[in-house]
Design a protein around this motif. Structure first.
Motif, short mmCIF file in Angstrom:
data_model
loop_
_atom_site.label_atom_id
_atom_site.label_comp_id
_atom_site.label_asym_id
_atom_site.label_seq_id
_atom_site.Cartn_x
_atom_site.Cartn_y
_atom_site.Cartn_z
N ALA A 1 14.53 13.28 11.60
CA ALA A 1 15.63 13.58 10.68
C ALA A 1 15.11 14.19 9.38
N GLY A 2 13.80 14.41 9.30
CA GLY A 2 13.23 15.08 8.13
C GLY A 2 12.68 14.15 7.05
N ALA A 3 12.87 12.84 7.21
CA ALA A 3 12.46 11.89 6.17
C ALA A 3 10.94 11.72 6.16
N ILE A 4 10.45 11.20 5.04
CA ILE A 4 9.02 10.97 4.86
C ILE A 4 8.78 9.48 4.64
N PRO A 5 8.19 8.78 5.64
CA PRO A 5 7.87 7.37 5.41
C PRO A 5 6.85 7.29 4.28
N PHE A 6 7.18 6.50 3.26
CA PHE A 6 6.26 6.44 2.11
C PHE A 6 6.18 5.02 1.54
N GLY A 7 4.99 4.43 1.63
CA GLY A 7 4.77 3.13 1.01
C GLY A 7 5.12 2.00 1.95
N ARG A 8 4.27 0.96 1.93
CA ARG A 8 4.48 -0.20 2.80
C ARG A 8 4.88 -1.37 1.93
N THR A 9 6.04 -1.96 2.24
CA THR A 9 6.60 -2.97 1.33
C THR A 9 6.26 -4.39 1.76
N ASN A 10 6.16 -5.25 0.75
CA ASN A 10 5.75 -6.63 0.96
C ASN A 10 6.81 -7.44 1.72
N LEU A 11 6.36 -8.52 2.33
CA LEU A 11 7.24 -9.36 3.14
C LEU A 11 6.65 -10.75 3.27
N ASP A 12 7.49 -11.71 3.63
CA ASP A 12 6.96 -13.00 4.06
C ASP A 12 6.13 -12.75 5.31
N GLY B 1 -1.46 5.88 11.65
CA GLY B 1 -2.50 6.21 10.69
C GLY B 1 -2.44 5.41 9.40
N SER B 2 -1.45 4.52 9.30
CA SER B 2 -1.27 3.75 8.07
C SER B 2 -1.57 2.28 8.35
N PRO B 3 -2.19 1.57 7.39
CA PRO B 3 -2.44 0.14 7.63
C PRO B 3 -1.13 -0.61 7.77
N CYS B 4 -1.13 -1.66 8.57
CA CYS B 4 0.05 -2.50 8.74
C CYS B 4 -0.44 -3.94 8.67
N THR B 5 -0.02 -4.68 7.65
CA THR B 5 -0.56 -6.04 7.46
C THR B 5 0.38 -7.14 7.92
N CYS B 6 1.68 -6.86 8.04
CA CYS B 6 2.68 -7.90 8.27
C CYS B 6 2.61 -9.00 7.21
N GLY B 7 2.04 -8.68 6.05
CA GLY B 7 1.90 -9.69 5.01
C GLY B 7 0.94 -10.80 5.39
N SER B 8 0.04 -10.52 6.33
CA SER B 8 -0.84 -11.56 6.87
C SER B 8 -2.31 -11.23 6.66
N SER C 1 0.85 -1.20 0.00
CA SER C 1 0.00 0.00 0.00
C SER C 1 0.88 1.24 0.00
N SER C 2 0.27 2.37 -0.35
CA SER C 2 0.98 3.65 -0.21
C SER C 2 -0.08 4.74 -0.11
N GLU C 3 0.30 5.83 0.53
CA GLU C 3 -0.63 6.93 0.74
C GLU C 3 -0.03 8.22 0.20
N PRO C 4 -0.17 8.41 -1.12
CA PRO C 4 0.48 9.57 -1.77
C PRO C 4 0.06 10.91 -1.18
N GLU C 5 -1.22 11.08 -0.86
CA GLU C 5 -1.68 12.39 -0.38
C GLU C 5 -0.98 12.79 0.91
N THR C 6 -0.90 11.83 1.86
CA THR C 6 -0.22 12.10 3.13
C THR C 6 1.23 12.48 2.87
N ALA C 7 1.88 11.70 1.99
CA ALA C 7 3.30 11.94 1.72
C ALA C 7 3.51 13.31 1.04
N LEU C 8 2.62 13.66 0.14
CA LEU C 8 2.76 14.96 -0.55
C LEU C 8 2.58 16.11 0.44
N THR C 9 1.63 15.96 1.36
CA THR C 9 1.44 16.98 2.40
C THR C 9 2.71 17.13 3.23
N GLU C 10 3.29 15.97 3.61
CA GLU C 10 4.52 16.02 4.40
C GLU C 10 5.67 16.61 3.58
#
Lengths: 96, 469
Positions: free
Chosen positions: B108-119, B79-86, B45-54
């Motif tokens: 540190a100023g970074a923007i968490p963007f996008g949730r990556t797949n996993l086992d 505020g972001s979904p977390c699936t753990c791939g489950s 998943s990813s939440e472009p609107e949130t990231a663009l605001t940030e």
């Protein structure tokens, strides 16, 4: 060490997981292979060796007992499958 | 080159020079993902609107100001979904808080963007155990990306995002980094807070970066390292600037080659790549030393007792009561647990919970779990003794390059045995990094550099020298 077969249904019940017949059979044969490999550890001389449950040696870390803000109950409950009156709700456990 | 394909350090230069804006980078990542990730499957998943605001509010004076970082989907982002791939959590869980690494990234100023797949729950080494989707290796479609941080590795290798965070319990950052041709760093146990990382094996888990370059790995480690009152196993140790001294080279460094790592069913071309990298470092003034890690052959057995034991305990919280999906119409409390867990967990997770429950159960605890903890001590002692003689250790990351998808399905032991070169660092608590070498038959291959506990500066410096070869 014990023999390499696991009573999968018994252990799954301990772990509170329901399994299909097919899973019981499949996991049983797969885990027998894994346990055979694990039996290798019986070769190791562990006489007088201390167990290591953690990579770091720090223990009993304490901090000042000061109140800090924590997550509100609402935050915890937002993901609950079922809730009522600010608490988790489950099927009836005891008869009234 | 698209922005998302560039290194953090290069983007940072362009940002501070005013040539690009943080919004440009996010917009590029969004368009790359929508154009190409349908074929790769790196992101859940990813939440472009949130990231663009940030992005519009980003403070470019901060070390990672305005830079987007992909986040493995077992790390909580408020505020972001977390699936753990489950399937247990899919569609049913939104994080109510930020993990400490996320707080640190934001600071540190970074923007968490996008949730990556996993086992699923980080259990696996191919990302094929995800209950959500499959991920292709961007460097070699049809091949696995490795795992369990396969989505993070594919996100970086596929040029969707400049960098990502993963987690490593037995090689889950280093092995996918190797298979996809990116840099992957597993910090020493306690270097980075685990608070907010969904626990798999608590005595083994560490969060770390997957990046295009060694310098980027150092930049990210600068941001996420540190003690945390919410993780009692995090260490209150000095945090050096990991980007300093990266280019000092390896002259005078003693590099160990463990003889046990070069005898066991390793692909001959991978062996040759690792040996020629070692020789190249020798030519730059490093001294190569043959060392022995005599308990290596017991590492897999030890790990596959300890990790499932800890997992069986950690995953007891997924009970259909507190969070996630609950079975419909349970007969009673017991069937609520057993049926929710039957439906929510995939095969590998069930297998490991059963294995872990078994080795902890009455009558078997001492024979298996306690014995494994003692062998773990011996494995750690091997490394302590080795690091008295050498500064870092060079090894392959995996015995083979990325297999084709489905190649080891149905045979979990085959997957487990391929973890041989990476799991010891988790058992001992050491740090390790995978840095790309020349591919073998078109498939990426990494060199693993292992360092002593809190020896990140040494392995980063050595990895930088390999990168520059």
């Amino acid at each position: 060490m014990a023999d390499s077969s696991i009573d999968v249904r018994y252990v799954a019940n301990l772990a509170r997981i329901n399994l299909s017949e097919e899973e019981v059979e499949r996991f049983g044969s797969q885990l027998t292979g894994v346990m055979k490999h694990i039996e290798k550890l019986s070769e190791v001389d562990i006489e007088g060796i201390e167990p290591m449950s953690h990579a770091n040696t720090t223990s009993n870390k304490v901090r000042p007992d000061e109140p800090v803000e924590s997550l509100p109950a609402k935050g915890f409950l937002q993901n609950a499958p079922d809730q009522a009156n600010g608490q988790l709700r489950v099927p009836k456990v005891v008869d009234a | 080159m698209s922005l998302a394909a560039q290194s953090l350090s290069s983007l940072r230069r362009q940002l501070t020079a005013g040539e690009i804006s943080p919004r440009d980078i996010i917009e590029d990542a969004v368009s790359q993902i929508s154009a190409r990730d349908g074929d790769i499957g790196a992101f859940i998943s990813s939440e472009p609107e949130t990231a663009l605001t940030e992005a519009d509010k980003a403070d470019l004076s901060l070390p990672l100001g305005g830079l987007p970082i992909g986040i493995k989907d077992n790390i909580n982002v408020q505020g972001s979904p977390c699936t753990c791939g489950s399937k247990f959590l899919s569609g049913a869980y939104t994080s109510p808080y930020d993990a400490t690494v996320i707080k640190n990234l934001r600071a540190a100023g970074a923007i968490p963007f996008g949730r990556t797949n996993l086992d699923e729950f980080a259990m696996g080494s191919s990302t094929e155990n995800s209950g959500i989707q499959l991920t292709q290796n961007p460097a070699a479609p049809g091949h696995i990306p490795g795992g369990s941080s396969g989505g993070s590795a594919a996100a970086v290798a596929g040029n969707f995002i400049p960098a990502a965070l993963g987690s490593d319990t037995g090689g889950s950052i280093r092995q996918p980094a190797s298979h996809c041709g990116v840099v992957g760093l597993k910090p020493s146990y306690g270097r980075v807070s685990r608070y907010g990382l969904v626990a798999f094996g608590s005595s083994l888990d560490q969060i770390g970066p997957l990046t295009h370059t060694v310098e980027d790995a150092a930049l990210l480690l600068n941001a996420i390292a540190g003690v945390d009152p919410r993780d009692s196993t995090s260490l209150d140790a000095e945090i050096p600037d990991y980007t300093e001294g990266l280019d000092q080279g390896v002259a005078g460094m003693k590099l160990g080659l463990p003889k046990e790592y070069f005898t066991q069913g390793i692909d001959s071309q991978i062996r040759e790549r690792v040996e020629s990298a070692a020789k190249a470092l020798e030519a730059q003034g490093a001294e190569l030393v043959e060392i022995s890690l005599p308990h290596t052959e017991y590492a897999i057995a030890t790990y596959y007792i300890i990790a499932p034991a800890e997992a069986s305990s950690n995953l007891s919280r997924f009970d259909g009561v507190r969070y996630g999906n609950r079975t419909e119409n349970p007969r009673d409390m017991l069937s609520l647990y057993t049926d929710s867990r039957e439906a929510g967990f995939g095969s590998e997770v069930k297998r490991r919970i059963i294995l872990g429950t078994y080795v902890l159960s009455s009558g078997y605890h001492d024979a298996y779990y306690l014995r494994a903890l003692k062998v773990r001590t011996l494995i750690k002692q091997d490394f302590v003794q080795a690091f008295e003689k050498v500064d870092a250790i060079l090894t392959p990351v995996a015995p083979d390059a990325a297999p084709k998808m489905g190649a080891a399905s149905g045979d979990p032991l085959k997957h487990y045995l391929a973890d041989i070169f990476t799991i010891s660092a988790n058992l001992a608590g050491n740090c390790g990094i995978s840095v790309p070498l020349e591919p073998v038959d078109g498939l990426p291959v990494g060199l693993q550099i292992l360092g002593p506990h809190l020896g990140e500066q040494t392995i980063l410096r050595c990895a930088r020298a390999v990168e520059a070869l």
